[in-house]
Motif scaffolding. Structure first.
Motif, PDB file in Angstrom:
ATOM      1  N   LEU A 272       0.683  -1.141  -0.389  1.00 30.74           N
ATOM      2  CA  LEU A 272      -0.168   0.290   0.258  1.00 30.74           C
ATOM      3  C   LEU A 272       0.691   1.128  -0.103  1.00 30.74           C
ATOM      4  O   LEU A 272       2.028   1.876   0.689  1.00 30.74           O
ATOM      5  CB  LEU A 272      -0.701  -0.094   1.091  1.00 30.74           C
ATOM      6  N   CYS A 273       0.433   2.333  -1.021  1.00 28.93           N
ATOM      7  CA  CYS A 273       1.635   2.970  -0.947  1.00 28.93           C
ATOM      8  C   CYS A 273       0.794   4.415  -1.446  1.00 28.93           C
ATOM      9  O   CYS A 273      -0.046   4.542  -1.911  1.00 28.93           O
ATOM     10  CB  CYS A 273       2.238   3.325  -2.843  1.00 28.93           C
ATOM     11  N   LEU A 274       1.628   5.585  -0.204  1.00 31.46           N
ATOM     12  CA  LEU A 274       0.562   6.737   0.070  1.00 31.46           C
ATOM     13  C   LEU A 274       1.024   7.755  -0.403  1.00 31.46           C
ATOM     14  O   LEU A 274       2.475   8.140  -0.406  1.00 31.46           O
ATOM     15  CB  LEU A 274       0.189   6.484   2.104  1.00 31.46           C
ATOM     16  N   LEU A 275       1.122   8.728  -1.115  1.00 32.46           N
ATOM     17  CA  LEU A 275       2.061   9.949  -1.269  1.00 32.46           C
ATOM     18  C   LEU A 275       0.759  10.949  -1.220  1.00 32.46           C
ATOM     19  O   LEU A 275      -0.426  10.923  -1.767  1.00 32.46           O
ATOM     20  CB  LEU A 275       2.071   9.919  -2.845  1.00 32.46           C
ATOM     21  N   ASP A 276       1.566  12.041  -0.323  1.00 28.57           N
ATOM     22  CA  ASP A 276       0.748  12.772  -0.516  1.00 28.57           C
ATOM     23  C   ASP A 276       1.090  14.556  -0.499  1.00 28.57           C
ATOM     24  O   ASP A 276       2.251  14.911   0.286  1.00 28.57           O
ATOM     25  CB  ASP A 276       0.199  13.192   1.141  1.00 28.57           C
ATOM     26  N   GLU A 277       0.623  15.076  -1.545  1.00 28.74           N
ATOM     27  CA  GLU A 277       1.491  16.714  -1.756  1.00 28.74           C
ATOM     28  C   GLU A 277       2.645  16.145  -2.561  1.00 28.74           C
ATOM     29  O   GLU A 277       3.589  16.982  -2.342  1.00 28.74           O
ATOM     30  CB  GLU A 277       0.886  17.250  -1.480  1.00 28.74           C
ATOM     31  N   PHE A 278       2.788  15.237  -3.179  1.00 32.48           N
ATOM     32  CA  PHE A 278       4.583  15.281  -3.741  1.00 32.48           C
ATOM     33  C   PHE A 278       4.495  15.931  -4.994  1.00 32.48           C
ATOM     34  O   PHE A 278       4.007  16.293  -5.557  1.00 32.48           O
ATOM     35  CB  PHE A 278       4.717  13.656  -4.081  1.00 32.48           C
ATOM     36  N   GLY A 279       5.835  16.274  -4.371  1.00 35.06           N
ATOM     37  CA  GLY A 279       6.455  17.543  -6.118  1.00 35.06           C
ATOM     38  C   GLY A 279       6.159  19.199  -5.630  1.00 35.06           C
ATOM     39  O   GLY A 279       6.713  19.933  -6.547  1.00 35.06           O
ATOM     40  N   LYS A 280       4.945  19.028  -4.164  1.00 31.76           N
ATOM     41  CA  LYS A 280       5.705  20.397  -4.019  1.00 31.76           C
ATOM     42  C   LYS A 280       6.421  21.751  -3.462  1.00 31.76           C
ATOM     43  O   LYS A 280       6.291  22.840  -3.347  1.00 31.76           O
ATOM     44  CB  LYS A 280       4.027  20.881  -3.312  1.00 31.76           C
ATOM     45  N   GLY A 281       7.110  20.364  -3.046  1.00 29.18           N
ATOM     46  CA  GLY A 281       8.579  21.749  -2.761  1.00 29.18           C
ATOM     47  C   GLY A 281       9.462  21.562  -3.127  1.00 29.18           C
ATOM     48  O   GLY A 281      10.914  22.101  -2.745  1.00 29.18           O
ATOM     49  N   THR A 282       9.073  21.905  -5.065  1.00 30.97           N
ATOM     50  CA  THR A 282       9.636  21.827  -5.974  1.00 30.97           C
ATOM     51  C   THR A 282      10.172  22.636  -6.362  1.00 30.97           C
ATOM     52  O   THR A 282       7.749  23.032  -6.105  1.00 30.97           O
ATOM     53  CB  THR A 282      10.870  20.901  -6.563  1.00 30.97           C
ATOM     54  N   LEU A 283       9.884  22.740  -7.862  1.00 33.28           N
ATOM     55  CA  LEU A 283       9.664  24.451  -9.482  1.00 33.28           C
ATOM     56  C   LEU A 283       8.233  23.417  -9.945  1.00 33.28           C
ATOM     57  O   LEU A 283       8.034  22.551  -9.577  1.00 33.28           O
ATOM     58  CB  LEU A 283      10.302  24.007 -10.271  1.00 33.28           C
ATOM     59  N   THR A 284       7.182  24.158  -9.677  1.00 35.84           N
ATOM     60  CA  THR A 284       6.050  23.305 -10.410  1.00 35.84           C
ATOM     61  C   THR A 284       6.103  22.235 -11.764  1.00 35.84           C
ATOM     62  O   THR A 284       5.654  21.228 -11.275  1.00 35.84           O
ATOM     63  CB  THR A 284       4.853  24.373 -10.663  1.00 35.84           C
ATOM     64  N   GLU A 285       7.173  23.077 -12.357  1.00 37.64           N
ATOM     65  CA  GLU A 285       7.262  22.125 -13.670  1.00 37.64           C
ATOM     66  C   GLU A 285       7.005  20.528 -13.376  1.00 37.64           C
ATOM     67  O   GLU A 285       7.940  19.526 -13.583  1.00 37.64           O
ATOM     68  CB  GLU A 285       8.009  22.222 -14.535  1.00 37.64           C
ATOM     69  N   ASP A 286       9.164  21.006 -12.387  1.00 35.36           N
ATOM     70  CA  ASP A 286       9.472  20.046 -11.834  1.00 35.36           C
ATOM     71  C   ASP A 286       8.495  18.936 -10.789  1.00 35.36           C
ATOM     72  O   ASP A 286       9.009  17.188 -11.000  1.00 35.36           O
ATOM     73  CB  ASP A 286      10.862  20.379 -11.266  1.00 35.36           C
ATOM     74  N   GLY A 287       7.655  19.459 -10.057  1.00 32.05           N
ATOM     75  CA  GLY A 287       7.009  18.461  -9.510  1.00 32.05           C
ATOM     76  C   GLY A 287       6.286  17.584 -10.445  1.00 32.05           C
ATOM     77  O   GLY A 287       5.714  16.241  -9.905  1.00 32.05           O
ATOM     78  N   ILE A 288       5.290  18.478 -11.086  1.00 31.85           N
ATOM     79  CA  ILE A 288       4.931  17.535 -11.911  1.00 31.85           C
ATOM     80  C   ILE A 288       5.611  16.513 -12.773  1.00 31.85           C
ATOM     81  O   ILE A 288       4.903  15.624 -12.927  1.00 31.85           O
ATOM     82  CB  ILE A 288       4.531  18.357 -13.233  1.00 31.85           C
ATOM     83  N   GLY A 289       6.670  17.005 -13.011  1.00 28.49           N
ATOM     84  CA  GLY A 289       7.128  15.760 -14.763  1.00 28.49           C
ATOM     85  C   GLY A 289       7.652  14.608 -13.441  1.00 28.49           C
ATOM     86  O   GLY A 289       7.571  13.568 -13.838  1.00 28.49           O
ATOM     87  N   LEU A 290       7.869  15.174 -11.870  1.00 27.03           N
ATOM     88  CA  LEU A 290       8.243  13.752 -11.148  1.00 27.03           C
ATOM     89  C   LEU A 290       7.355  12.806 -10.774  1.00 27.03           C
ATOM     90  O   LEU A 290       7.503  11.528 -10.709  1.00 27.03           O
ATOM     91  CB  LEU A 290       9.065  14.226  -9.552  1.00 27.03           C
ATOM     92  N   LEU A 291       5.897  13.535 -10.497  1.00 28.42           N
ATOM     93  CA  LEU A 291       5.152  12.925 -10.145  1.00 28.42           C
ATOM     94  C   LEU A 291       4.324  12.306 -11.422  1.00 28.42           C
ATOM     95  O   LEU A 291       3.884  10.945 -10.765  1.00 28.42           O
ATOM     96  CB  LEU A 291       4.050  14.215  -9.685  1.00 28.42           C
ATOM     97  N   GLY A 292       3.991  12.770 -11.886  1.00 30.62           N
ATOM     98  CA  GLY A 292       3.870  12.199 -13.881  1.00 30.62           C
ATOM     99  C   GLY A 292       4.951  10.608 -13.894  1.00 30.62           C
ATOM    100  O   GLY A 292       4.081   9.565 -13.981  1.00 30.62           O
ATOM    101  N   GLY A 293       5.792  11.367 -13.460  1.00 29.96           N
ATOM    102  CA  GLY A 293       6.585   9.731 -13.920  1.00 29.96           C
ATOM    103  C   GLY A 293       6.480   8.597 -12.820  1.00 29.96           C
ATOM    104  O   GLY A 293       6.349   7.492 -12.979  1.00 29.96           O
TER     105      GLY A 293
END
Length: 438
Positions: A272-293
């Motif tokens: 069971l994997c839980l992710l809460d607001e991952f990617g908000k600690g960096t630039l929006t573009e980087d966060g979107i890329g990492l989360l999408g990946g």
């Protein structure tokens, strides 16, 4: 047993020692040839590790000591009132009779404890079994008591890798609010990656945590806060919940990356994997890329782990970052909004109910009002947000002080354009323009 009786006798003597010393002091003072004030009469005291001493408030002179030949000066003590301590015949007699009674008691207590420990250690295996049994029984009783008080139900554990919870609740959150809104959770063979969007303050994080707690409690043998629950055997619960550690020599985003990295390397279909607001600690573009990946990585599994993911990075949906997959389902926390033009906090109602779909708005300004942010700050934020949406320049912040300063500068410029530097008085000119500075 004999040592215990002796210890009791010593404690009795130690407790009665103040009365005994008062009696001996009165007897000694009656036989002293020196006169003393009743309030400042010499008295015998007991000092740990030193013994018994005669305490006086006046230092005895040489002629006094000649009359009292058994008096021997020990030391003096400074304080609110200076004191002088002497060895005498009677104090030496008490030393021989009673000795350092306090430390005798301590030594005897240590000896008794050592003997007790030695005897107890002979029964170590039996004691460990008894303690383990008592601890296990205490846990079972505690879990049973909480389950009965809060209407928990018995979960069904199954070998299938699934989660099916009816009206699940958060074990702690429901105790802190007047009304808690339960939610269902159904993660079966398809749609195992659940992406949850919705406004701030709408209950996304609470929902994700309550699912993890229900799964955990099921595996430790507890009843769970729900109307019913079928829980598949789970090997690990991975969390990337934005936890902060003050001792870690890493940034918050780096901590999140380490947690996600471990999740990606070790998660199995039973995890069971839980992710809460991952990617908000960096630039929006980087966060979107990492989360999408991350999402696509899990989606490409033949049988992905069970994933619950909360995010405000809704740009992923607009820019088609995510491919369509039967492994991905979208949910949101429902909000009751009477109309598109509502501006009051009272117009927005958070229903805390998980429904299919996704939300593109976070209602951050409304949450700011709920949190008590000053209205002028919220209004300014609204103007900035509207300007960004319409791709227009952000207007300058205007208030009475700034407008007054602007007008003062405009007046100064107008006067300077009409000022004749060859004929006019320059100092007087600046005094007229900026009177406060002169």
């Amino acid at each position: 047993m004999q040592m215990r009786y002796l210890l009791d006798e010593l404690r009795t003597v130690y407790e009665e020692l103040p009365d005994l010393l008062d009696q001996v002091s009165a007897s000694e003072n009656a036989s002293l040839p020196l006169m003393h004030d009743n309030n400042r009469a010499p008295h015998i005291v007991y000092v740990h590790q030193i013994g018994y001493l005669m305490c006086t408030y006046d230092k005895l002179e040489e002629e006094d000591l000649q009359q009292l030949q058994d008096f021997e000066f020990a030391f003096s003590e400074d304080g609110d009132e200076k004191k002088y301590f002497y060895h005498t015949f009677k104090t030496r007699e008490l030393d021989n009779l009673l000795g350092d009674i306090y430390h005798k008691i301590l030594d005897m207590e240590r000896a008794i404890i050592r003997d007790l420990v030695t005897r107890i250690l002979q029964f170590t295996p039996q004691l460990i079994k008894a303690v383990n049994f008592a601890a296990e029984l205490d846990c079972f009783l505690s879990l049973a008591l909480v389950a009965r008080q809060n209407n928990y139900v018995r979960p069904i554990l199954t070998d299938d890798s699934l989660i099916d919870i009816q009206n699940g609740r958060h074990v702690l959150q429901e105790m802190t609010v007047d009304t808690f809104v339960p939610n269902d959770t159904k993660i079966l063979n398809d749609g195992r990656i659940n992406i949850i969007t919705g406004p701030n303050y709408s209950g996304k994080s609470i929902y994700v945590k309550q699912v993890a707690l229900v799964v955990f409690l099921s595996h430790v043998g507890s009843f769970v806060p729900a109307d019913g629950a079928v829980i598949g055997i789970t090997d690990r619960i991975f969390c990337a919940m934005g936890s902060k550690s003050m001792t870690a020599e890493q940034s918050s985003f780096m901590i999140d990356l380490h947690q996600v990295g471990m999740m990606l390397r070790q998660a199995t279909p039973r995890s069971l994997c839980l992710l809460d607001e991952f990617g908000k600690g960096t630039l929006t573009e980087d966060g979107i890329g990492l989360l999408g990946g991350i999402i696509l990585h899990f989606a490409n599994y033949e049988f992905p782990p069970k994933v619950l993911l909360c995010t405000h990075l809704t740009e992923m949906f607009n820019d088609n970052v995510l491919m369509k997959s039967e492994n991905i389902k979208f949910y949101t926390m429902s909000v009751l909004k009477p109309g598109n033009n509502c501006v009051s906090v009272d117009d927005i109602v958070f229903l805390y109910r998980l429904i299919p779909g996704h939300a593109l708005l976070s209602y951050g300004l409304h949450c700011a009002r709920l949190a008590g942010v000053p209205e002028e700050v919220v209004k300014r934020a609204t103007l900035v947000l509207d300007a960004l949406k319409s791709n227009e320049p952000i207007s300058r912040l205007a208030n009475q002080k700034i407008l007054a300063k602007d007008q003062q500068c405009k007046d100064a410029v107008a006067k300077m354009l009409t000022f004749d530097a060859y004929k006019g008085d320059l100092e007087q000119f600046f005094q007229e323009i900026f009177p406060a500075e002169f």
